[in-house]
Design a protein around this motif. Structure first.
Motif, PDB file in Angstrom:
ATOM      1  N   SER A  39       5.007   2.320  -3.923  1.00  0.00           N
ATOM      2  CA  SER A  39       5.115   0.997  -3.077  1.00  0.00           C
ATOM      3  C   SER A  39       3.582   1.440  -2.043  1.00  0.00           C
ATOM      4  CB  SER A  39       6.271   0.966  -2.701  1.00  0.00           C
ATOM      5  OG  SER A  39       6.879   1.485  -2.157  1.00  0.00           O
ATOM      6  N   GLU A  40       3.931   2.714  -1.703  1.00  0.00           N
ATOM      7  CA  GLU A  40       3.409   3.218  -1.038  1.00  0.00           C
ATOM      8  C   GLU A  40       2.246   3.204  -1.342  1.00  0.00           C
ATOM      9  OE1 GLU A  40       2.239   7.433   2.068  1.00  0.00           O
ATOM     10  OE2 GLU A  40       4.591   6.560   0.606  1.00  0.00           O
ATOM     11  N   LEU A  42       0.705   1.858  -3.635  1.00  0.00           N
ATOM     12  CA  LEU A  42       0.158   0.517  -4.387  1.00  0.00           C
ATOM     13  C   LEU A  42      -1.611  -0.115  -2.989  1.00  0.00           C
ATOM     14  CD1 LEU A  42       0.434  -2.526  -6.031  1.00  0.00           C
ATOM     15  CD2 LEU A  42       0.719  -3.320  -4.761  1.00  0.00           C
ATOM     16  N   GLY A  89       4.035   0.167  -9.247  1.00  0.00           N
ATOM     17  CA  GLY A  89       3.748  -0.122  -7.691  1.00  0.00           C
ATOM     18  C   GLY A  89       3.670  -1.248  -7.492  1.00  0.00           C
ATOM     19  N   GLN A  92       7.258  -2.223  -7.173  1.00  0.00           N
ATOM     20  CA  GLN A  92       8.510  -1.663  -6.043  1.00  0.00           C
ATOM     21  C   GLN A  92       8.251  -2.553  -4.860  1.00  0.00           C
ATOM     22  OE1 GLN A  92       7.889   2.664  -6.020  1.00  0.00           O
ATOM     23  NE2 GLN A  92       8.991   2.874  -8.049  1.00  0.00           N
ATOM     24  N   PHE A  93       6.220  -3.046  -4.572  1.00  0.00           N
ATOM     25  CA  PHE A  93       5.901  -3.359  -3.629  1.00  0.00           C
ATOM     26  C   PHE A  93       6.393  -5.460  -3.295  1.00  0.00           C
ATOM     27  CE2 PHE A  93       2.503  -5.695  -0.532  1.00  0.00           C
ATOM     28  CZ  PHE A  93       2.146  -4.635   0.596  1.00  0.00           C
TER      29      PHE A  93
END
Length: 204
Positions: A39-40, A42, A89, A92-93
Motif C-alpha cells: 500500500s505504501e 501504490l 497494492g 491493500q490501499f
C-alpha cells in the motif's frame, strides 16, 4: 470466504489515461517475498514528491477521500507489465473496485483472479461518475455485482458487462484453481470415460 455481492463506498476520481502497472506499483516495491507493505508503494510518484513528502495536490492524499473503496480511472487502465503487485497494492490501499472505460487484458485477469472488481463503462458514463466524485458530496457509489449496476448518489444508474465466470469468482471469492476444483467430479468422470474408450492411452 465471505460472499461479496455489493460494494458501497466513497469513489475517488483519478482520470489518468494509460495508467500503467509500473506507475501503479513502481519497481522498487517489488523486492518482497510476500504481499505485505504494498500500500505504501501504490502510485508512489503521484502521491509523494522527490523528498518523499506527500503531495497535497494529489487526490489520493486529500482527507475528503480518505477511506475510498472505489477508484474511477481513465482508459486502458493497468496497461504495461503484467506485475500482479499492482492489483495487490490497490487492494491493500483499500480499493475493492476500479471503474474505467477500458482495462489492459492481463491486468483485468489479474484483478478478477484476486477479487478486485473491474467495472467497464462507456466513456460518457465514466465522465458522469468522475464529475460526481469530483464534487465529493456525490462521491458515494453503490455497485451491485449480481445485477451488474453502478448507482451514484446523484441518482445515475449504469449497467456494466461481466462474464459469468468472473462474476462467480468475485462474488464467491474464487480464483482459477478454485474454479477448476469445483469441476473436479466432472473432470474425473471424463478421464474415466476417456481411458475406458482408449485403454491403450492409459498411463502405466
Amino acid at each position: 470466504m465471505t460472499r461479496l455481492a455489493e460494494i458501497d463506498g466513497l469513489a475517488v476520481p483519478l482520470p489518468i489515461e494509460n495508467l500503467d502497472t509500473d506507475q501503479i506499483m513502481p519497481k522498487q516495491f517489488l523486492r518482497i517475498i510476500d504481499k505485505a507493505g504494498l500500500s505504501e508503494g501504490l502510485l508512489y510518484d503521484l502521491r509523494f514528491d522527490a523528498q518523499g513528502e506527500l503531495r497535497s495536490d494529489c487526490v489520493l492524499n486529500q482527507a475528503s477521500y480518505r477511506g475510498a473503496r472505489i477508484l474511477i480511472g481513465g482508459s486502458n487502465f493497468g496497461c504495461g507489465s503484467s506485475r500482479e503487485h499492482a492489483v495487490w497494492g490497490l487492494q491493500q490501499f483499500g480499493f475493492e473496485a476500479v471503474i474505467a472505460p477500458s482495462f489492459a487484458e492481463i491486468f483485468y485477469s489479474n484483478a478478477m483472479n484476486n477479487r478486485l472488481l473491474l467495472v467497464q463503462l462507456e466513456r460518457e458514463a465514466v465522465d458522469v461518475l468522475l464529475h460526481d466524485a469530483a464534487t465529493q458530496t456525490a462521491a458515494q457509489l453503490h455497485i451491485d455485482i449480481e445485477q451488474q449496476t453502478v448507482t451514484a448518489a446523484s441518482g445515475h444508474v449504469f449497467t456494466f458487462p461481466l462474464g459469468a465466470r468472473h462474476k462467480q469468482m468475485v462474488i464467491e471469492g474464487m480464483d482459477t484453481i478454485d474454479l477448476t476444483l469445483a469441476s473436479l467430479h466432472d473432470i474425473e468422470a471424463f478421464e474415466r470415460a476417456h481411458f475406458k474408450r482408449h485403454s491403450w492411452a492409459a498411463v502405466l
